[in-house]
Design a protein around this motif. Structure first.
Motif, PDB file in Angstrom:
ATOM      1  N   ILE A 134       4.254  52.308  52.124  1.00  0.00           N
ATOM      2  CA  ILE A 134       3.314  51.405  51.466  1.00  0.00           C
ATOM      3  C   ILE A 134       4.078  50.530  50.484  1.00  0.00           C
ATOM      4  O   ILE A 134       4.823  51.036  49.631  1.00  0.00           O
ATOM      5  CB  ILE A 134       2.225  52.194  50.716  1.00  0.00           C
ATOM      6  N   ILE A 135       3.900  49.229  50.611  1.00  0.00           N
ATOM      7  CA  ILE A 135       4.483  48.277  49.669  1.00  0.00           C
ATOM      8  C   ILE A 135       3.342  47.560  48.961  1.00  0.00           C
ATOM      9  O   ILE A 135       2.510  46.898  49.593  1.00  0.00           O
ATOM     10  CB  ILE A 135       5.379  47.232  50.370  1.00  0.00           C
ATOM     11  N   ASN A 136       3.292  47.687  47.645  1.00  0.00           N
ATOM     12  CA  ASN A 136       2.294  46.998  46.830  1.00  0.00           C
ATOM     13  C   ASN A 136       2.926  45.754  46.215  1.00  0.00           C
ATOM     14  O   ASN A 136       3.958  45.851  45.546  1.00  0.00           O
ATOM     15  CB  ASN A 136       1.792  47.943  45.734  1.00  0.00           C
ATOM     16  N   ILE A 137       2.299  44.610  46.452  1.00  0.00           N
ATOM     17  CA  ILE A 137       2.821  43.367  45.875  1.00  0.00           C
ATOM     18  C   ILE A 137       2.206  43.197  44.486  1.00  0.00           C
ATOM     19  O   ILE A 137       1.011  42.919  44.340  1.00  0.00           O
ATOM     20  CB  ILE A 137       2.509  42.144  46.758  1.00  0.00           C
ATOM     21  N   GLY A 138       3.050  43.417  43.484  1.00  0.00           N
ATOM     22  CA  GLY A 138       2.614  43.290  42.100  1.00  0.00           C
ATOM     23  C   GLY A 138       2.999  41.934  41.545  1.00  0.00           C
ATOM     24  O   GLY A 138       2.857  40.900  42.215  1.00  0.00           O
ATOM     25  N   SER A 139       3.506  41.929  40.330  1.00  0.00           N
ATOM     26  CA  SER A 139       3.857  40.679  39.660  1.00  0.00           C
ATOM     27  C   SER A 139       4.622  41.007  38.386  1.00  0.00           C
ATOM     28  O   SER A 139       4.468  42.104  37.819  1.00  0.00           O
ATOM     29  CB  SER A 139       2.588  39.890  39.308  1.00  0.00           C
ATOM     30  N   THR A 140       5.405  40.046  37.932  1.00  0.00           N
ATOM     31  CA  THR A 140       5.985  40.201  36.595  1.00  0.00           C
ATOM     32  C   THR A 140       4.873  40.311  35.552  1.00  0.00           C
ATOM     33  O   THR A 140       5.091  40.849  34.468  1.00  0.00           O
ATOM     34  CB  THR A 140       6.907  39.026  36.248  1.00  0.00           C
ATOM     35  N   ALA A 141       3.669  39.811  35.886  1.00  0.00           N
ATOM     36  CA  ALA A 141       2.515  39.946  34.985  1.00  0.00           C
ATOM     37  C   ALA A 141       2.082  41.395  34.844  1.00  0.00           C
ATOM     38  O   ALA A 141       1.295  41.714  33.946  1.00  0.00           O
ATOM     39  CB  ALA A 141       1.344  39.099  35.485  1.00  0.00           C
ATOM     40  N   GLY A 142       2.574  42.269  35.710  1.00  0.00           N
ATOM     41  CA  GLY A 142       2.303  43.688  35.580  1.00  0.00           C
ATOM     42  C   GLY A 142       3.329  44.401  34.726  1.00  0.00           C
ATOM     43  O   GLY A 142       3.215  45.610  34.493  1.00  0.00           O
ATOM     44  N   LYS A 143       4.323  43.641  34.257  1.00  0.00           N
ATOM     45  CA  LYS A 143       5.390  44.206  33.422  1.00  0.00           C
ATOM     46  C   LYS A 143       5.343  43.669  31.999  1.00  0.00           C
ATOM     47  O   LYS A 143       5.976  44.212  31.096  1.00  0.00           O
ATOM     48  CB  LYS A 143       6.759  43.875  34.037  1.00  0.00           C
ATOM     49  N   GLU A 144       4.636  42.577  31.794  1.00  0.00           N
ATOM     50  CA  GLU A 144       4.504  41.963  30.473  1.00  0.00           C
ATOM     51  C   GLU A 144       3.159  41.251  30.413  1.00  0.00           C
ATOM     52  O   GLU A 144       2.488  41.082  31.429  1.00  0.00           O
ATOM     53  CB  GLU A 144       5.643  40.980  30.214  1.00  0.00           C
ATOM     54  N   VAL A 145       2.773  40.842  29.233  1.00  0.00           N
ATOM     55  CA  VAL A 145       1.525  40.088  29.046  1.00  0.00           C
ATOM     56  C   VAL A 145       1.874  38.757  28.402  1.00  0.00           C
ATOM     57  O   VAL A 145       2.712  38.697  27.500  1.00  0.00           O
ATOM     58  CB  VAL A 145       0.528  40.860  28.156  1.00  0.00           C
ATOM     59  N   TYR A 146       1.250  37.695  28.890  1.00  0.00           N
ATOM     60  CA  TYR A 146       1.533  36.370  28.336  1.00  0.00           C
ATOM     61  C   TYR A 146       0.239  35.719  27.849  1.00  0.00           C
ATOM     62  O   TYR A 146      -0.858  36.139  28.241  1.00  0.00           O
ATOM     63  CB  TYR A 146       2.245  35.487  29.364  1.00  0.00           C
ATOM     64  N   PRO A 147       0.333  34.709  26.989  1.00  0.00           N
ATOM     65  CA  PRO A 147      -0.874  34.082  26.435  1.00  0.00           C
ATOM     66  C   PRO A 147      -1.820  33.607  27.539  1.00  0.00           C
ATOM     67  O   PRO A 147      -1.390  32.977  28.509  1.00  0.00           O
ATOM     68  CB  PRO A 147      -0.317  32.903  25.628  1.00  0.00           C
ATOM     69  N   ASN A 148      -3.081  33.927  27.379  1.00  0.00           N
ATOM     70  CA  ASN A 148      -4.150  33.540  28.299  1.00  0.00           C
ATOM     71  C   ASN A 148      -4.072  34.233  29.663  1.00  0.00           C
ATOM     72  O   ASN A 148      -4.850  33.913  30.559  1.00  0.00           O
ATOM     73  CB  ASN A 148      -4.211  32.011  28.486  1.00  0.00           C
ATOM     74  N   GLY A 149      -3.155  35.184  29.802  1.00  0.00           N
ATOM     75  CA  GLY A 149      -3.047  35.911  31.063  1.00  0.00           C
ATOM     76  C   GLY A 149      -3.881  37.172  31.100  1.00  0.00           C
ATOM     77  O   GLY A 149      -3.983  37.826  32.146  1.00  0.00           O
TER      78      GLY A 149
END
Length: 252
Positions: A134-149
């Protein structure tokens, strides 16, 4: 990788479409899933000379549709060796106090619940065989939080946690679980996030070379083609110009 079958969600565009092409070039049979039947048909026509292909037309948010789709699989496609949980999206880029609740529901339903529904539907035949990837496509947004994200980042943090949880819980079955977490990839992502505002979407990628869907699909193929004893558990990928979600060198 001959005689393997991969199921890819969100296969009608972007990373999902590129992964379908890369897998087909390497002899992996395909179950292509998406909401846009016309695009799936075109992709099937492009690739059907290379591998066997079956299409499933459903929305991952619809739990009943997900399980009905899997129940409908013909015998030749019931064994799924590789699951690529790629379907996902971002809606809006607003501060939490101005956020649209419909946008929030869309992101959580697709990025989190949709991933869970599809995984739940695929797992029984993997656990029975004690084999699968199983490969889950995540994001760098799952490693940090940015303004308005805010909520998008929350949904991708959930994917990160689920990836870890799946790997732990499925270890006893010998099922490999890993995540690919891309940074900025030039796809329809920003067009969806900005709801058709093409000028704003184009500006996201202007002035530097972002990742392409093919960059990610080649990495996904590398991951799934490792020997059985190798599991690439968590991989973050960014373009050279990107250092974080908010730091991009647009002079490169």
């Amino acid at each position: 990788m001959n005689n393997k079958t991969a199921l890819i969600t969100g296969a009608s565009s972007g990373i999902g479409l590129a992964t379908a092409k890369t897998f087909a070039e390497n002899g992996i049979n395909l179950i292509l899933c998406g909401r846009r039947q016309d695009r799936l048909e075109r992709l099937k026509n492009d690739l059907k000379s290379k591998v066997f292909i079956h299409l499933l037309n459903f929305d991952v948010r619809d739990r009943e549709a997900v399980f009905n789709a899997f129940d409908s699989l013909p015998d030749a496609f019931k064994r799924i060796d590789i699951l690529i949980n790629n379907a996902g999206n971002a809606h809006g880029l607003d501060s939490i106090d101005e956020g649209d609740i419909d946008d929030w529901d869309m992101m959580m339903d697709i990025n989190v619940k949709g991933l869970l529904y599809v995984t739940k539907a695929v797992l029984p035949q993997m656990t029975k065989r004690k084999e699968g990837h199983i490969i889950n496509i995540g994001s760098t947004a799952g490693k940090e939080v940015y303004p308005n994200g805010n909520v998008y980042c929350a949904s991708k943090h959930a994917v990160d946690a689920l990836n870890q949880g799946m790997r732990i819980d499925l270890n006893k079955f010998g099922i490999r679980v890993g995540a690919i977490n891309p940074g900025m990839v030039k796809t329809e992502f920003s067009d969806v996030r900005f709801k058709g505002d093409s000028e704003r979407a184009d500006n996201v990628y202007r002035g530097f070379q972002p990742l392409s869907p093919n960059d990610i699909s080649e990495i996904i193929y590398f991951v799934v083609s490792r020997p059985q004893h190798v599991n690439i558990a968590d991989l973050v990928v960014m373009s050279t110009a990107q250092a974080s979600s908010t730091i991009v060198n647009k002079e490169l």
